[in-house]
Structure formats: C-alpha cells, structure tokens
Design a protein around this motif. Structure first.
Motif, PDB file in Angstrom:
ATOM      1  N   UNK A 105      -4.497 -13.864 -11.639  1.00 36.50           N
ATOM      2  CA  UNK A 105      -5.882 -13.806 -12.127  1.00 36.50           C
ATOM      3  C   UNK A 105      -6.768 -12.940 -11.229  1.00 36.50           C
ATOM      4  N   UNK A 106      -6.218 -11.774 -10.875  1.00 39.66           N
ATOM      5  CA  UNK A 106      -6.950 -10.799 -10.077  1.00 39.66           C
ATOM      6  C   UNK A 106      -7.171  -9.567 -10.942  1.00 39.66           C
ATOM      7  N   UNK A 107      -8.413  -9.130 -11.036  1.00 42.50           N
ATOM      8  CA  UNK A 107      -8.692  -7.892 -11.771  1.00 42.50           C
ATOM      9  C   UNK A 107      -8.004  -6.754 -11.033  1.00 42.50           C
ATOM     10  N   UNK A 108      -7.202  -5.963 -11.726  1.00 43.40           N
ATOM     11  CA  UNK A 108      -6.493  -4.879 -11.036  1.00 43.40           C
ATOM     12  C   UNK A 108      -7.458  -3.920 -10.343  1.00 43.40           C
ATOM     13  N   UNK A 109      -7.058  -3.448  -9.167  1.00 45.71           N
ATOM     14  CA  UNK A 109      -7.887  -2.460  -8.484  1.00 45.71           C
ATOM     15  C   UNK A 109      -7.927  -1.153  -9.266  1.00 45.71           C
ATOM     16  N   UNK A 110      -8.665  -0.187  -8.760  1.00 45.15           N
ATOM     17  CA  UNK A 110      -8.750   1.121  -9.404  1.00 45.15           C
ATOM     18  C   UNK A 110      -7.369   1.786  -9.409  1.00 45.15           C
ATOM     19  N   UNK A 111      -7.144   2.708 -10.327  1.00 41.81           N
ATOM     20  CA  UNK A 111      -5.851   3.401 -10.355  1.00 41.81           C
ATOM     21  C   UNK A 111      -5.494   4.084  -9.030  1.00 41.81           C
ATOM     22  N   UNK A 112      -6.474   4.671  -8.342  1.00 41.85           N
ATOM     23  CA  UNK A 112      -6.184   5.302  -7.047  1.00 41.85           C
ATOM     24  C   UNK A 112      -5.731   4.275  -6.014  1.00 41.85           C
ATOM     25  N   UNK A 113      -6.405   3.143  -5.991  1.00 37.35           N
ATOM     26  CA  UNK A 113      -6.030   2.091  -5.040  1.00 37.35           C
ATOM     27  C   UNK A 113      -4.646   1.544  -5.360  1.00 37.35           C
ATOM     28  N   UNK A 114      -4.345   1.386  -6.635  1.00 36.00           N
ATOM     29  CA  UNK A 114      -3.019   0.921  -7.038  1.00 36.00           C
ATOM     30  C   UNK A 114      -1.952   1.906  -6.567  1.00 36.00           C
ATOM     31  N   UNK A 115      -2.208   3.199  -6.730  1.00 34.01           N
ATOM     32  CA  UNK A 115      -1.239   4.212  -6.283  1.00 34.01           C
ATOM     33  C   UNK A 115      -0.983   4.097  -4.782  1.00 34.01           C
ATOM     34  N   UNK A 116      -2.045   3.899  -4.015  1.00 37.35           N
ATOM     35  CA  UNK A 116      -1.878   3.740  -2.562  1.00 37.35           C
ATOM     36  C   UNK A 116      -1.072   2.483  -2.235  1.00 37.35           C
ATOM     37  N   UNK A 117      -1.338   1.401  -2.949  1.00 38.73           N
ATOM     38  CA  UNK A 117      -0.611   0.158  -2.713  1.00 38.73           C
ATOM     39  C   UNK A 117       0.866   0.317  -3.045  1.00 38.73           C
ATOM     40  N   UNK A 118       1.158   0.979  -4.153  1.00 35.53           N
ATOM     41  CA  UNK A 118       2.547   1.201  -4.563  1.00 35.53           C
ATOM     42  C   UNK A 118       3.273   2.060  -3.535  1.00 35.53           C
ATOM     43  N   UNK A 119       2.639   3.152  -3.116  1.00 35.14           N
ATOM     44  CA  UNK A 119       3.270   4.022  -2.106  1.00 35.14           C
ATOM     45  C   UNK A 119       3.507   3.271  -0.800  1.00 35.14           C
ATOM     46  N   UNK A 120       2.543   2.463  -0.392  1.00 37.32           N
ATOM     47  CA  UNK A 120       2.684   1.685   0.826  1.00 37.32           C
ATOM     48  C   UNK A 120       3.836   0.684   0.715  1.00 37.32           C
ATOM     49  N   UNK A 121       3.905  -0.006  -0.425  1.00 32.80           N
ATOM     50  CA  UNK A 121       4.982  -0.981  -0.630  1.00 32.80           C
ATOM     51  C   UNK A 121       6.346  -0.294  -0.636  1.00 32.80           C
ATOM     52  N   UNK A 122       6.446   0.848  -1.290  1.00 35.68           N
ATOM     53  CA  UNK A 122       7.706   1.586  -1.316  1.00 35.68           C
ATOM     54  C   UNK A 122       8.100   2.039   0.092  1.00 35.68           C
ATOM     55  N   UNK A 123       7.135   2.506   0.849  1.00 35.13           N
ATOM     56  CA  UNK A 123       7.393   2.947   2.218  1.00 35.13           C
ATOM     57  C   UNK A 123       7.841   1.769   3.098  1.00 35.13           C
ATOM     58  N   UNK A 124       7.132   0.655   2.986  1.00 39.84           N
ATOM     59  CA  UNK A 124       7.488  -0.531   3.763  1.00 39.84           C
ATOM     60  C   UNK A 124       8.884  -1.028   3.411  1.00 39.84           C
ATOM     61  N   UNK A 125       9.184  -1.072   2.135  1.00 40.01           N
ATOM     62  CA  UNK A 125      10.512  -1.546   1.689  1.00 40.01           C
ATOM     63  C   UNK A 125      11.601  -0.609   2.192  1.00 40.01           C
ATOM     64  N   UNK A 126      11.343   0.663   2.179  1.00 41.55           N
ATOM     65  CA  UNK A 126      12.331   1.639   2.657  1.00 41.55           C
ATOM     66  C   UNK A 126      12.584   1.461   4.155  1.00 41.55           C
ATOM     67  N   UNK A 127      11.525   1.204   4.907  1.00 39.20           N
ATOM     68  CA  UNK A 127      11.667   1.043   6.355  1.00 39.20           C
ATOM     69  C   UNK A 127      12.398  -0.243   6.721  1.00 39.20           C
ATOM     70  N   UNK A 128      12.241  -1.282   5.900  1.00 41.44           N
ATOM     71  CA  UNK A 128      12.917  -2.538   6.213  1.00 41.44           C
ATOM     72  C   UNK A 128      14.294  -2.566   5.592  1.00 41.44           C
TER      73      UNK A 128
END
Length: 128
Positions: A105-128
C-alpha cells in the motif's frame, strides 16, 4: 500512446499527471455521468494545493501512503534480496517492485526514482 499511459498509471497505482494522460473516451464517459461538459476537464488545475489535497484524500480512502525515503530504501533492499538475485531483466524487476508497492500500500515513486532503485537492487544483488 495516451491509452497505454493511462493503463500503465492505473495498473501501477500512480496518479495521472495531466489532461493528456486521459483518453478522450474516458473524459467523455465521466462527463456524461457527471452531467457536465467534457471541456470543463481541460481547465482542471494539475498542480497546487487543491490537487495535492484530493490526492491525499484518495490515498487515505484506499489506505495508501506516499513512498518515503525509508520506504524506498526498504523496497530497494527487498528487491535486491528477493528479486534481483534471480531476475536480471530490468523491466521484470521493475514490475515486481510495482507489485510489491501495491501489496505494501505504497504509492509507487516517480519513474526516475524507480529506475534508480532497480539499478541499485541489480547492482547490490550482483555484488552479493
């Protein structure tokens, strides 16, 4: 284009940002239901305190909240741990994030913020 924009925003729980985001047939249908001329919708103010107040009322009614900085951090961590380690496609990771926002029940952030979150998550997952 407008139709797909409208469907994407509605599907992901985002508020539309202006008259151009609404298909003409939707505006006409609602205008008929409200018994007002469809042209009056063109003069609606898409910024300012009134629309923010109305959006807050809608969020409250539906039980949603604006995505805070803390929410974004938690969502990114969740994404890295639960999605991005197995899924490397940005579009699919984004879809999972949007589904999770709806579940929480969280209003999705802006598309730009979502892109940053996705890239960050992908980077973190790759590093771990």
């Amino acid at each position: 284009m407008r139709r797909s924009s409208w469907r994407a925003s509605a599907r992901h729980g985002r508020f539309l940002r202006g008259r151009g985001d609404f298909p003409d047939e939707v505006v006409s249908f609602v205008a008929r239901q409200m018994k007002v001329p469809a042209g009056e919708f063109d003069s609606y103010q898409w910024s300012g305190s009134t629309i923010e107040y109305r959006r807050a009322q809608i969020r409250d009614h539906l039980g949603f909240r604006v995505c805070s900085v803390q929410d974004a951090e938690k969502l990114t961590e969740w994404l890295a741990a639960n999605v991005a380690h197995a899924e490397r496609n940005e579009d699919r990771v984004r879809e999972e994030l949007l589904k999770h926002c709806r579940t929480e029940c969280i209003e999705p952030p802006t598309p730009d913020r979502i892109s940053r979150m996705v890239r960050s998550a992908l980077h973190t997952a790759e590093e771990t």
